[in-house]
Design a protein around this motif. Structure first.
Motif, PDB file in Angstrom:
ATOM      1  N   SER A  23     -15.852  14.645  26.374  1.00 36.58           N
ATOM      2  CA  SER A  23     -15.685  13.984  27.663  1.00 36.58           C
ATOM      3  C   SER A  23     -16.439  12.662  27.645  1.00 36.58           C
ATOM      4  CB  SER A  23     -16.217  14.860  28.786  1.00 36.58           C
ATOM      5  OG  SER A  23     -17.625  15.053  28.653  1.00 36.58           O
ATOM      6  N   ILE A  24     -16.197  11.827  28.647  1.00 38.59           N
ATOM      7  CA  ILE A  24     -16.827  10.509  28.684  1.00 38.59           C
ATOM      8  C   ILE A  24     -18.344  10.629  28.745  1.00 38.59           C
ATOM      9  CG2 ILE A  24     -17.058   8.396  30.030  1.00 38.59           C
ATOM     10  CD1 ILE A  24     -14.178   8.705  30.879  1.00 38.59           C
ATOM     11  N   GLY A  25     -18.828  11.501  29.617  1.00 37.74           N
ATOM     12  CA  GLY A  25     -20.271  11.649  29.761  1.00 37.74           C
ATOM     13  C   GLY A  25     -20.937  12.229  28.526  1.00 37.74           C
ATOM     14  N   SER A  26     -20.360  13.325  27.986  1.00 34.85           N
ATOM     15  CA  SER A  26     -20.962  13.942  26.800  1.00 34.85           C
ATOM     16  C   SER A  26     -20.862  13.033  25.587  1.00 34.85           C
ATOM     17  CB  SER A  26     -20.281  15.273  26.508  1.00 34.85           C
ATOM     18  OG  SER A  26     -18.896  15.086  26.239  1.00 34.85           O
ATOM     19  N   ALA A  27     -19.781  12.252  25.492  1.00 36.14           N
ATOM     20  CA  ALA A  27     -19.639  11.326  24.365  1.00 36.14           C
ATOM     21  C   ALA A  27     -20.714  10.256  24.415  1.00 36.14           C
ATOM     22  CB  ALA A  27     -18.253  10.682  24.385  1.00 36.14           C
ATOM     23  N   LEU A  28     -21.020   9.755  25.614  1.00 40.98           N
ATOM     24  CA  LEU A  28     -22.085   8.760  25.745  1.00 40.98           C
ATOM     25  C   LEU A  28     -23.438   9.359  25.388  1.00 40.98           C
ATOM     26  CD1 LEU A  28     -23.099   5.974  26.574  1.00 40.98           C
ATOM     27  CD2 LEU A  28     -23.163   6.785  28.950  1.00 40.98           C
ATOM     28  N   ALA A  29     -23.704  10.570  25.895  1.00 39.06           N
ATOM     29  CA  ALA A  29     -24.993  11.212  25.606  1.00 39.06           C
ATOM     30  C   ALA A  29     -25.153  11.481  24.120  1.00 39.06           C
ATOM     31  CB  ALA A  29     -25.105  12.508  26.399  1.00 39.06           C
ATOM     32  N   ARG A  30     -24.101  11.978  23.479  1.00 37.77           N
ATOM     33  CA  ARG A  30     -24.198  12.275  22.054  1.00 37.77           C
ATOM     34  C   ARG A  30     -24.280  11.002  21.217  1.00 37.77           C
ATOM     35  NH1 ARG A  30     -20.192  17.444  20.855  1.00 37.77           N
ATOM     36  NH2 ARG A  30     -21.095  18.825  22.444  1.00 37.77           N
ATOM     37  N   SER A  31     -23.603   9.952  21.645  1.00 37.84           N
ATOM     38  CA  SER A  31     -23.671   8.694  20.911  1.00 37.84           C
ATOM     39  C   SER A  31     -25.080   8.113  20.966  1.00 37.84           C
ATOM     40  CB  SER A  31     -22.661   7.694  21.481  1.00 37.84           C
ATOM     41  OG  SER A  31     -21.342   8.177  21.343  1.00 37.84           O
ATOM     42  N   VAL A  32     -25.668   8.107  22.154  1.00 39.70           N
ATOM     43  CA  VAL A  32     -27.039   7.610  22.292  1.00 39.70           C
ATOM     44  C   VAL A  32     -28.000   8.486  21.492  1.00 39.70           C
ATOM     45  CG1 VAL A  32     -28.925   7.186  23.909  1.00 39.70           C
ATOM     46  CG2 VAL A  32     -26.586   6.553  24.528  1.00 39.70           C
TER      47      VAL A  32
END
Length: 279
Positions: free
Chosen positions: A176-185
């Motif tokens: 998802s958009i939120g989890s993808a951002l968290a995992r990328s960071v």
């Protein structure tokens, strides 16, 4: 190549060819919209209309870029020579919507980073039009006072672009958009050297190619301009082969530069995809 063009790369290649208006021409174009007390209301109305049209254009560009990201990701992620376990994009429609959101948020962040530059640019341009500080061209005078905001934007651009690239790969892998951002960071924090190395390689290579293409276009444009200015009529251009030859040379250099830049852009895309799959 299309991705490179839509992300603004075409403007970088057109810089050696575009003839910028002089200070007098800028003042004539503004006409009654600029007075001693500042810009007239009509100027801001024109800016508002231009903003509406440019926003619609940018939204269309972002949607096309989302499709390009999907196609590029599929080609790399399904490559049999790539030793990584990945899940292909199963629902292009849903992924396009998610990628469109990510691309839009990235653009918003870049615009926020450009606010100090835009404010300083508008103020300094207004001052230089009304009261020139030297005999240099208006562009040299304006740019000489924009070093700090330019440095801020130049530093923010590769950082935001690189984080967005890892974010996009996370969304493409099914997150998802939120989890993808968290995992990328989180991946960037865990492996900062790998992230910095990938970003440096991607941006340095693209910068090198664009600068080289601009240099070649500058040489070709000067030759073309000199050949056409040496003619006195259309009949001279038809009987003299030199203007046609240099014009074809300029077109060839431009197409080759665009193709090389597009190839490097696709390499950057694949580099971030492989980096995301192997992190």
């Amino acid at each position: 190549m299309l991705s490179f063009i839509l992300r603004g790369g075409i403007l970088a290649l057109l810089l050696p060819i575009i003839v910028l208006p002089t200070q007098v021409e800028v003042r004539l174009m503004l006409g009654p919209n600029l007075g001693t007390s500042g810009f007239a209301p009509g100027f801001f109305v024109g800016v508002a209309v231009a903003t509406i049209f440019s926003t619609a254009l940018v939204m269309s560009v972002l949607y096309v870029l989302a499709w390009i990201e999907i196609v590029a990701y599929r080609r790399v992620a399904t490559d049999p020579e790539l030793e990584a376990d990945t899940t292909p994009v199963r629902d292009p429609g849903a992924r396009v919507r998610d990628l469109f959101v990510v691309e839009s948020l990235t653009l918003v962040v870049l615009l926020l980073a450009a606010v100090p530059l835009a404010a300083a640019l508008g103020q300094r341009t207004y001052q230089e039009i009304l009261l020139p500080s030297s005999a240099a061209s208006i562009y040299d005078r304006v740019l000489s006072h924009l070093a700090p905001p330019l440095a801020i934007f130049a530093l923010a651009l590769p950082i935001v672009d690189s984080i967005s690239a890892t974010w996009v790969r996370g969304v493409l892998s099914g997150q998802s958009i939120g989890s993808a951002l968290a995992r990328s960071v989180g991946a960037i924090v865990r492996r900062p050297l790998w992230f910095v190395a990938s970003a440096a390689l991607a941006w340095l290579l693209l910068t090198f190619v664009v600068v080289g293409a601009d240099w070649a276009l500058t040489v070709a444009w000067q030759a073309t301009r000199a050949a056409f200015l040496a003619t006195t009529s259309v009949s001279d251009m038809l009987t003299n082969f030199a203007p046609l030859f240099v014009a074809l040379l300029l077109a060839g250099v431009f197409v080759c530069g665009l193709a090389i830049c597009g190839y490097v852009a696709s390499f950057r895309n694949a580099l971030w995809t492989v980096t995301g799959l192997r992190r």
